[in-house]
Design a protein around this motif. Structure first.
Motif, PDB file in Angstrom:
ATOM      1  N   PHE A  67      89.866  35.858  69.968  1.00  0.00           N
ATOM      2  CA  PHE A  67      88.471  36.264  70.094  1.00  0.00           C
ATOM      3  C   PHE A  67      87.836  36.534  68.740  1.00  0.00           C
ATOM      4  O   PHE A  67      86.627  36.339  68.574  1.00  0.00           O
ATOM      5  N   THR A  68      88.624  36.965  67.769  1.00  0.00           N
ATOM      6  CA  THR A  68      88.097  37.117  66.405  1.00  0.00           C
ATOM      7  C   THR A  68      87.548  35.787  65.899  1.00  0.00           C
ATOM      8  O   THR A  68      86.465  35.724  65.303  1.00  0.00           O
ATOM      9  N   HIS A  69      88.274  34.720  66.144  1.00  0.00           N
ATOM     10  CA  HIS A  69      87.812  33.388  65.745  1.00  0.00           C
ATOM     11  C   HIS A  69      86.612  32.953  66.576  1.00  0.00           C
ATOM     12  O   HIS A  69      85.668  32.337  66.055  1.00  0.00           O
ATOM     13  N   VAL A  70      86.644  33.285  67.871  1.00  0.00           N
ATOM     14  CA  VAL A  70      85.523  32.940  68.749  1.00  0.00           C
ATOM     15  C   VAL A  70      84.244  33.618  68.275  1.00  0.00           C
ATOM     16  O   VAL A  70      83.166  32.993  68.228  1.00  0.00           O
ATOM     17  N   LYS A  71      84.326  34.870  67.903  1.00  0.00           N
ATOM     18  CA  LYS A  71      83.147  35.603  67.416  1.00  0.00           C
ATOM     19  C   LYS A  71      82.595  34.984  66.142  1.00  0.00           C
ATOM     20  O   LYS A  71      81.371  34.911  65.958  1.00  0.00           O
ATOM     21  N   LEU A  72      83.478  34.538  65.265  1.00  0.00           N
ATOM     22  CA  LEU A  72      83.020  33.905  64.033  1.00  0.00           C
ATOM     23  C   LEU A  72      82.295  32.590  64.332  1.00  0.00           C
ATOM     24  O   LEU A  72      81.273  32.267  63.708  1.00  0.00           O
ATOM     25  N   ILE A  73      82.826  31.817  65.279  1.00  0.00           N
ATOM     26  CA  ILE A  73      82.160  30.567  65.664  1.00  0.00           C
ATOM     27  C   ILE A  73      80.801  30.869  66.285  1.00  0.00           C
ATOM     28  O   ILE A  73      79.790  30.204  65.974  1.00  0.00           O
TER      29      ILE A  73
END
Length: 457
Positions: A67-73
């Motif tokens: 989700f950390t990566h999802v938030k960045l995207i």
């Protein structure tokens, strides 16, 4: 999880359920209709429960790393739609437009993990980057594949429709670990699509366009996320195709002549697929997989501090040692942890399911008889396929895990196939009322629209 999860989740659940009720008639018949909403509900329950467990029990973990990566995207898309789209379709290349986002992504150069983040990032565009709703999207994707898996099993053996629903949808480990923002959710959905596509395209040759599309998507996702699932699936599946077509050849002499040819072709296709799909991949290259399995097993075992480690014997990564530890790997993957090995709530859940598998296996083989049981398996190609897939997959995950904490997640793809095969054997071993068959068959054949997806004759 954030405050917006509390406000938006009920709204999106209402939307998803409204969509499900609207589409139920298109994907079900009179037999399957009653399982559609309950099966979807346990997937939603699993997705939400997974997030809560990781937040309040584990205090973080893989799902929050994704989700950390999802938030960045999602943030990149808010700042610049072009940057967001580039991240969704990125292939680990450097781009000045996305550099300030990719610099914060630990998994940007890890293709399998970043694939999950890309799917999650796409879903986030429709829900304001909300964790719980992204997880519900993953649950929907997983459910669609599991429903296709159920319809395929039902088409093969419709009399066991109740037990097959339990095997596919209602195993707690499967709907818990296979529903949230994780690799496992995508893989369970993809495996179901692959199973549906393979059966309809190469065996019954019906709904071929739908089967081709679904099977192609499933294979692509498995190749992108966990290719070892596909490598475990393909050899038994090719044997399944041979056995089904072999039964249709009336000439015994021709069957005997073609049998070794099909076996050689199947082995050759499996070898070519394994070497070409994994060549150059540090994780799954066939030249390195034994060494990596040994390293993973040792690392996970030494890192296990909660008493969940297991030992299957000396394994040095060589083919000979793999043969020696294979029986223990099969047992640990399918029938363990035992109840007396439980150390935490997650292990208890897995132990209860393993106990069910032990009970059903022993009672079935005892009541039916060992020789008759093997004759039943040989007589039904789908049973041979299911058990071979489970054995191959169990050896792989059993030698690669090292502790029950990771094994409970790794082994969920085999669980619906193993339990479904046991239930089908149960029904084959007992006499069936003749009068019930035509009525049930008529109900099962009452398919709906959308490429006859719900056909189960």
């Amino acid at each position: 999880m954030e405050l917006k999860d509390l406000f938006l989740t009920p709204l999106y659940l209402g939307l998803f359920y409204g969509l499900a009720f609207a589409l139920r008639k298109r994907f079900t018949n009179s037999i399957t209709k009653k399982y559609f909403i309950p099966a979807l509900s346990v997937k939603f329950l699993g997705a939400i429960a997974l997030g809560l467990i990781y937040q309040f029990y584990y205090n973080g973990g893989d799902t929050y790393n994704y989700f950390t990566h999802v938030k960045l995207i999602y943030q990149a898309f808010v700042d610049s739609p072009a940057a967001g789209l580039k991240l969704i379709f990125a292939k680990a290349e450097y781009d000045p437009l996305t550099a300030r986002y990719t610099g914060q992504m630990y998994w940007y150069n890890a293709p399998t993990e970043y694939f999950v983040a890309r799917v999650g990032g796409f879903c986030a565009l429709f829900c304001f980057g909300t964790y719980t709703i992204v997880s519900l999207f993953f649950a929907l994707l997983s459910f669609s594949g599991m429903w296709a898996m159920y319809l395929t099993f039902l088409r093969i053996y419709p009399l066991a429709y109740k037990k097959l629903a339990i095997a596919v949808f209602f195993l707690p480990s499967v709907f818990f670990w296979g529903s949230g923002l994780m690799k496992d959710s995508l893989c369970m959905g993809a495996l179901g699509w692959t199973f549906y596509g393979f059966y309809h395209l190469l065996i019954v040759r019906k709904n071929m366009l739908t089967a081709l599309i679904m099977g192609g998507i499933g294979i692509y996702i498995l190749m992108s996320v966990k290719v070892y699932i596909l490598l475990s699936f393909m050899p038994p599946a090719l044997l399944w195709v041979f056995n089904e077509n072999n039964q249709r050849i009336k000439s015994a002499a021709l069957r005997m002549l073609l049998k070794p040819l099909f076996i050689v072709l199947g082995l050759g296709a499996g070898y070519i697929g394994a070497t070409n799909l994994t060549a150059g991949d540090d994780k799954y290259d066939v030249e390195k997989i034994g060494e990596r399995t040994k390293i993973n097993q040792e690392y996970l075992t030494t890192q296990a501090t909660n008493g969940s480690a297991y030992n299957i014997g000396e394994f040095d990564g060589s083919p000979g040692s793999l043969v020696r530890v294979a029986p223990q790997a099969i047992i640990v993957s399918i029938y363990r942890p035992f109840l007396f090995e439980v150390r935490n709530p997650v292990m208890l859940l897995s132990a209860l399911e393993a106990t069910l598998f032990i009970y059903l296996t022993i009672t079935l083989f005892y009541r039916t008889g060992l020789l008759k049981s093997f004759r039943l398996i040989a007589a039904r190609p789908v049973l041979l396929f299911s058990f071979l897939f489970c054995i191959i997959f169990a050896i792989g995950v059993g030698t690669n895990s090292g502790n029950f904490g990771t094994l409970v997640r790794y082994k969920i793809p085999l669980m619906p196939f193993y339990l479904s095969a046991l239930y089908i054997m149960q029904f084959m071993a007992q006499p069936q009322p003749r009068r019930a068959k035509p009525a049930l068959r008529a109900q099962v054949n009452n398919a709906r629209k959308l490429g006859r997806l719900a056909t189960t004759e």
